[in-house]
Write a protein that holds these residues in place. Sequence first.
Motif, PDB file in Angstrom:
ATOM      1  N   ALA A 200       0.850  -1.196   0.000  1.00 20.79           N
ATOM      2  CA  ALA A 200       0.000   0.000   0.000  1.00 20.79           C
ATOM      3  C   ALA A 200       0.885   1.246   0.000  1.00 20.79           C
ATOM      4  CB  ALA A 200      -0.893   0.001   1.230  1.00 20.79           C
ATOM      5  N   THR A 201       0.416   2.309  -0.621  1.00 19.48           N
ATOM      6  CA  THR A 201       1.242   3.500  -0.761  1.00 19.48           C
ATOM      7  C   THR A 201       0.447   4.782  -0.479  1.00 19.48           C
ATOM      8  OG1 THR A 201       0.681   3.723  -3.095  1.00 19.48           O
ATOM      9  CG2 THR A 201       2.665   2.448  -2.574  1.00 19.48           C
ATOM     10  N   VAL A 202       1.205   5.844  -0.211  1.00 22.08           N
ATOM     11  CA  VAL A 202       0.650   7.194  -0.192  1.00 22.08           C
ATOM     12  C   VAL A 202       1.447   7.971  -1.235  1.00 22.08           C
ATOM     13  CG1 VAL A 202       0.324   9.310   1.143  1.00 22.08           C
ATOM     14  CG2 VAL A 202       0.062   7.081   2.248  1.00 22.08           C
ATOM     15  N   VAL A 203       0.737   8.669  -2.114  1.00 23.93           N
ATOM     16  CA  VAL A 203       1.402   9.347  -3.223  1.00 23.93           C
ATOM     17  C   VAL A 203       1.181  10.853  -3.098  1.00 23.93           C
ATOM     18  CG1 VAL A 203       1.420   9.591  -5.734  1.00 23.93           C
ATOM     19  CG2 VAL A 203       1.146   7.339  -4.720  1.00 23.93           C
ATOM     20  N   GLY A 204       2.253  11.614  -3.278  1.00 23.52           N
ATOM     21  CA  GLY A 204       2.081  13.065  -3.167  1.00 23.52           C
ATOM     22  C   GLY A 204       3.325  13.838  -3.535  1.00 23.52           C
ATOM     23  N   THR A 205       3.340  15.124  -3.144  1.00 18.52           N
ATOM     24  CA  THR A 205       4.492  15.963  -3.462  1.00 18.52           C
ATOM     25  C   THR A 205       5.353  16.184  -2.217  1.00 18.52           C
ATOM     26  OG1 THR A 205       3.078  17.874  -3.059  1.00 18.52           O
ATOM     27  CG2 THR A 205       3.477  17.300  -5.345  1.00 18.52           C
ATOM     28  N   LYS A 206       6.648  16.354  -2.464  1.00 17.61           N
ATOM     29  CA  LYS A 206       7.599  16.616  -1.386  1.00 17.61           C
ATOM     30  C   LYS A 206       7.590  18.100  -1.025  1.00 17.61           C
ATOM     31  CE  LYS A 206       9.725  12.738  -0.457  1.00 17.61           C
ATOM     32  NZ  LYS A 206       9.568  12.202   0.904  1.00 17.61           N
ATOM     33  N   SER A 207       8.010  18.381   0.196  1.00 17.64           N
ATOM     34  CA  SER A 207       8.161  19.785   0.597  1.00 17.64           C
ATOM     35  C   SER A 207       9.396  20.361  -0.095  1.00 17.64           C
ATOM     36  CB  SER A 207       8.332  19.873   2.111  1.00 17.64           C
ATOM     37  OG  SER A 207       9.605  19.365   2.480  1.00 17.64           O
ATOM     38  N   GLU A 208       9.552  21.677  -0.034  1.00 15.13           N
ATOM     39  CA  GLU A 208      10.694  22.353  -0.651  1.00 15.13           C
ATOM     40  C   GLU A 208      12.027  21.771  -0.183  1.00 15.13           C
ATOM     41  OE1 GLU A 208      11.215  25.047  -2.984  1.00 15.13           O
ATOM     42  OE2 GLU A 208       9.268  24.176  -3.477  1.00 15.13           O
ATOM     43  N   SER A 209      12.129  21.503   1.128  1.00 14.85           N
ATOM     44  CA  SER A 209      13.423  21.055   1.639  1.00 14.85           C
ATOM     45  C   SER A 209      13.684  19.578   1.368  1.00 14.85           C
ATOM     46  CB  SER A 209      13.521  21.325   3.139  1.00 14.85           C
ATOM     47  OG  SER A 209      12.484  20.653   3.803  1.00 14.85           O
ATOM     48  N   GLU A 210      12.644  18.839   1.062  1.00 16.25           N
ATOM     49  CA  GLU A 210      12.819  17.400   0.816  1.00 16.25           C
ATOM     50  C   GLU A 210      12.887  17.069  -0.671  1.00 16.25           C
ATOM     51  OE1 GLU A 210      12.914  14.654   3.050  1.00 16.25           O
ATOM     52  OE2 GLU A 210      12.998  15.975   4.788  1.00 16.25           O
ATOM     53  N   LYS A 211      12.726  18.069  -1.537  1.00 12.43           N
ATOM     54  CA  LYS A 211      12.669  17.759  -2.972  1.00 12.43           C
ATOM     55  C   LYS A 211      14.065  17.495  -3.549  1.00 12.43           C
ATOM     56  CE  LYS A 211      12.931  22.416  -4.851  1.00 12.43           C
ATOM     57  NZ  LYS A 211      12.243  23.583  -5.406  1.00 12.43           N
ATOM     58  N   PHE A 212      14.088  16.930  -4.749  1.00 11.51           N
ATOM     59  CA  PHE A 212      15.320  16.585  -5.465  1.00 11.51           C
ATOM     60  C   PHE A 212      16.120  17.849  -5.796  1.00 11.51           C
ATOM     61  CE2 PHE A 212      17.257  15.799  -9.752  1.00 11.51           C
ATOM     62  CZ  PHE A 212      18.087  14.750  -9.436  1.00 11.51           C
ATOM     63  N   ALA A 213      17.452  17.741  -5.639  1.00  9.61           N
ATOM     64  CA  ALA A 213      18.310  18.895  -5.884  1.00  9.61           C
ATOM     65  C   ALA A 213      18.287  19.272  -7.363  1.00  9.61           C
ATOM     66  CB  ALA A 213      19.736  18.568  -5.439  1.00  9.61           C
ATOM     67  N   GLY A 214      17.625  20.383  -7.674  1.00 11.53           N
ATOM     68  CA  GLY A 214      17.538  20.842  -9.060  1.00 11.53           C
ATOM     69  C   GLY A 214      16.123  20.750  -9.624  1.00 11.53           C
ATOM     70  N   ALA A 215      15.199  20.224  -8.829  1.00  7.46           N
ATOM     71  CA  ALA A 215      13.817  20.091  -9.320  1.00  7.46           C
ATOM     72  C   ALA A 215      12.960  21.271  -8.887  1.00  7.46           C
ATOM     73  CB  ALA A 215      13.195  18.796  -8.800  1.00  7.46           C
ATOM     74  N   ASP A 216      11.906  21.556  -9.678  1.00  5.45           N
ATOM     75  CA  ASP A 216      10.881  22.509  -9.253  1.00  5.45           C
ATOM     76  C   ASP A 216       9.952  21.834  -8.254  1.00  5.45           C
ATOM     77  OD1 ASP A 216      11.673  24.701 -10.607  1.00  5.45           O
ATOM     78  OD2 ASP A 216      10.215  24.542 -12.249  1.00  5.45           O
ATOM     79  N   ALA A 217       9.669  20.556  -8.530  1.00  2.00           N
ATOM     80  CA  ALA A 217       8.804  19.783  -7.629  1.00  2.00           C
ATOM     81  C   ALA A 217       9.177  18.312  -7.714  1.00  2.00           C
ATOM     82  CB  ALA A 217       7.344  19.973  -8.015  1.00  2.00           C
ATOM     83  N   THR A 218       9.090  17.636  -6.576  1.00  2.00           N
ATOM     84  CA  THR A 218       9.325  16.197  -6.542  1.00  2.00           C
ATOM     85  C   THR A 218       8.060  15.496  -6.074  1.00  2.00           C
ATOM     86  OG1 THR A 218      11.728  16.254  -6.241  1.00  2.00           O
ATOM     87  CG2 THR A 218      10.579  14.363  -5.309  1.00  2.00           C
ATOM     88  N   TYR A 219       7.684  14.477  -6.821  1.00  2.00           N
ATOM     89  CA  TYR A 219       6.526  13.638  -6.465  1.00  2.00           C
ATOM     90  C   TYR A 219       7.065  12.316  -5.944  1.00  2.00           C
ATOM     91  CZ  TYR A 219       3.764  17.050  -8.990  1.00  2.00           C
ATOM     92  OH  TYR A 219       3.169  18.210  -9.391  1.00  2.00           O
ATOM     93  N   THR A 220       6.391  11.772  -4.942  1.00  2.00           N
ATOM     94  CA  THR A 220       6.937  10.598  -4.278  1.00  2.00           C
ATOM     95  C   THR A 220       5.882   9.525  -4.030  1.00  2.00           C
ATOM     96  OG1 THR A 220       8.103   9.872  -2.261  1.00  2.00           O
ATOM     97  CG2 THR A 220       6.544  11.663  -1.999  1.00  2.00           C
ATOM     98  N   VAL A 221       6.347   8.285  -3.971  1.00  2.00           N
ATOM     99  CA  VAL A 221       5.511   7.177  -3.523  1.00  2.00           C
ATOM    100  C   VAL A 221       6.097   6.743  -2.182  1.00  2.00           C
ATOM    101  CG1 VAL A 221       4.730   4.820  -3.989  1.00  2.00           C
ATOM    102  CG2 VAL A 221       5.009   6.433  -5.886  1.00  2.00           C
ATOM    103  N   GLU A 222       5.268   6.799  -1.125  1.00  2.00           N
ATOM    104  CA  GLU A 222       5.740   6.459   0.218  1.00  2.00           C
ATOM    105  C   GLU A 222       4.997   5.227   0.717  1.00  2.00           C
ATOM    106  OE1 GLU A 222       7.895   8.635   2.310  1.00  2.00           O
ATOM    107  OE2 GLU A 222       8.261   9.857   0.523  1.00  2.00           O
ATOM    108  N   SER A 223       5.717   4.387   1.447  1.00  2.00           N
ATOM    109  CA  SER A 223       5.054   3.231   2.042  1.00  2.00           C
ATOM    110  C   SER A 223       5.442   3.155   3.510  1.00  2.00           C
ATOM    111  CB  SER A 223       5.466   1.965   1.289  1.00  2.00           C
ATOM    112  OG  SER A 223       4.638   0.891   1.684  1.00  2.00           O
ATOM    113  N   LEU A 224       4.641   2.452   4.295  1.00  4.39           N
ATOM    114  CA  LEU A 224       4.910   2.392   5.727  1.00  4.39           C
ATOM    115  C   LEU A 224       5.426   1.004   6.108  1.00  4.39           C
ATOM    116  CD1 LEU A 224       4.680   4.232   8.232  1.00  4.39           C
ATOM    117  CD2 LEU A 224       2.511   3.079   8.732  1.00  4.39           C
TER     118      LEU A 224
END
Length: 494
Positions: A200-224
């Motif tokens: 199971a996953t949660v899908v969303g966008t990363k915060s400014e400080s957690e995003k990829f170096a050089g990206a405008d926005a990073t989208y992530t798939v997170e699992s617990l």
Amino acid sequence: MLINNMAKFEKKDLKKKSENVSDWYNDLVLKSELADYGPVKGTMIIRPYGYAIWENAQKILDGMFKSDGVQNAYFPLFIPYSLLEKEKEHVKGFAPELALVTVAGGEKLAEPLAIRPTSETIMYEMYSKWISSWRDLPLKINQWNNVVRWEKRTYLFLRTSEFLWQEGHCAHATHQESLDMVLKALDWYKTTYEDYYAMATVVGTKSESEKFAGADATYTVESLMPDGKALQACTSHDLGQNFSKPQNISFQDKEGKNEFVWQNSWGFSTRSIGGLILTHGDDNGLVLPPKLAPIKIVIIPIVRPEDGRQRHTYVNNIFESLATSVGYNNGFVTVKIDEREDISVGRKFNEWELKGIPVRVEIGQKEIDTETVTVVRRDNGEKEIISTKNNGEFIEKMSNLFQDVQKNLFKKSKNFLEENTHEVENYSEFKKIMETTRGFIKAFWCEDAECERKIKEETKASTRCLPLNSKEQKGKCVYCEKPAKHVWYFAQAY
Ligand SMILES: [Zn+2]
């Protein structure tokens, strides 16, 4: 063939997941022969059984990419340092974990070469040569390769200095097209995790400080994971024009105007196998979902061969029938038959449980006499006697059984994620959860980096993502109590 030399394994030797997840995890990865430690600290060796899982993941994803016109290619492992420096945020982000080559061929190099931590800069150097007109767009290239990000502490599959992945890199004429691609890749990943890895996953966008170096926005798939920590399972980045401007990747549009391209990159790695092991494994070993398992069925004959040499005819018929007919996921089914004579049946059961084979088929004299097989599921240990009198019906039953196992594993994972996602109103609740059960916390956050930093410092929990399609709401930041618009996911992370 994978298991012939498996060391003698005693079930009681395996550490218990219920006692200490991380001790159990390391022990299991080694004992199930998925991987081993490499001679260089921080590196790992993926053994054939582990690599077979990765190959299945590759087949699944590669099919998705190609159906969308993404083509595979290969770019060099070495990146001139000056190229990495072209995008300032990018080099800043990766510098601490770079491995550099300064001597080669017995000579000191005029310019150090970075061993790729990711391939944006080297690929886009070529894109700037290959793209000149709107006719050259979109350009969609993926590579299956290894990357190096220096790590001091190894966690097999989850954190190693070198790992395997795919990195897709696309260039488009418009931002909207590029963004569509970012989300399409994210959707492929979510499907792979949920439908194949049964996670199971949660899908969303990363915060400014957690995003990829050089990206405008990073989208992530997170699992617990079972210890209540989140696993960033894979990411997809909207690079905007951050690389195309410094690397001069421009094209003439239909009106003859010169424009910079819009880009995205997305990656899925062998880390996913770490998530798979953690999510489904139990005190007896691995539990692999049928769609991803390299060996999907193991047949254990509990009868002697008929004439002393040849496999019993009934056993052979069942083997042939399963091997040729259980068409699951385009038929790359693997059926293993364990006819070793120097090992007890009980030990065989233990070994295959350790290896996580989804379904075990036992055939003894009773089964032969009644034209049945005894089938045992790895996911819940349930036993069932299935008639083989009608081959078509037998195969259908087995096929349904696989689907049940696959569904059940996903359901368990989904229930776990839901049960361990807490909505909190205030910071003391937040802290209490992070000190005890952990898990995901849903809370309002003001989106100020300083608040985020303090929360992490005090609770070790970082922002994981803002779920896709989150609605704007009126709330108060869980930390500073200033107005907040969104409910974010927080967790301690791997
Ligand atoms: Zn705040």
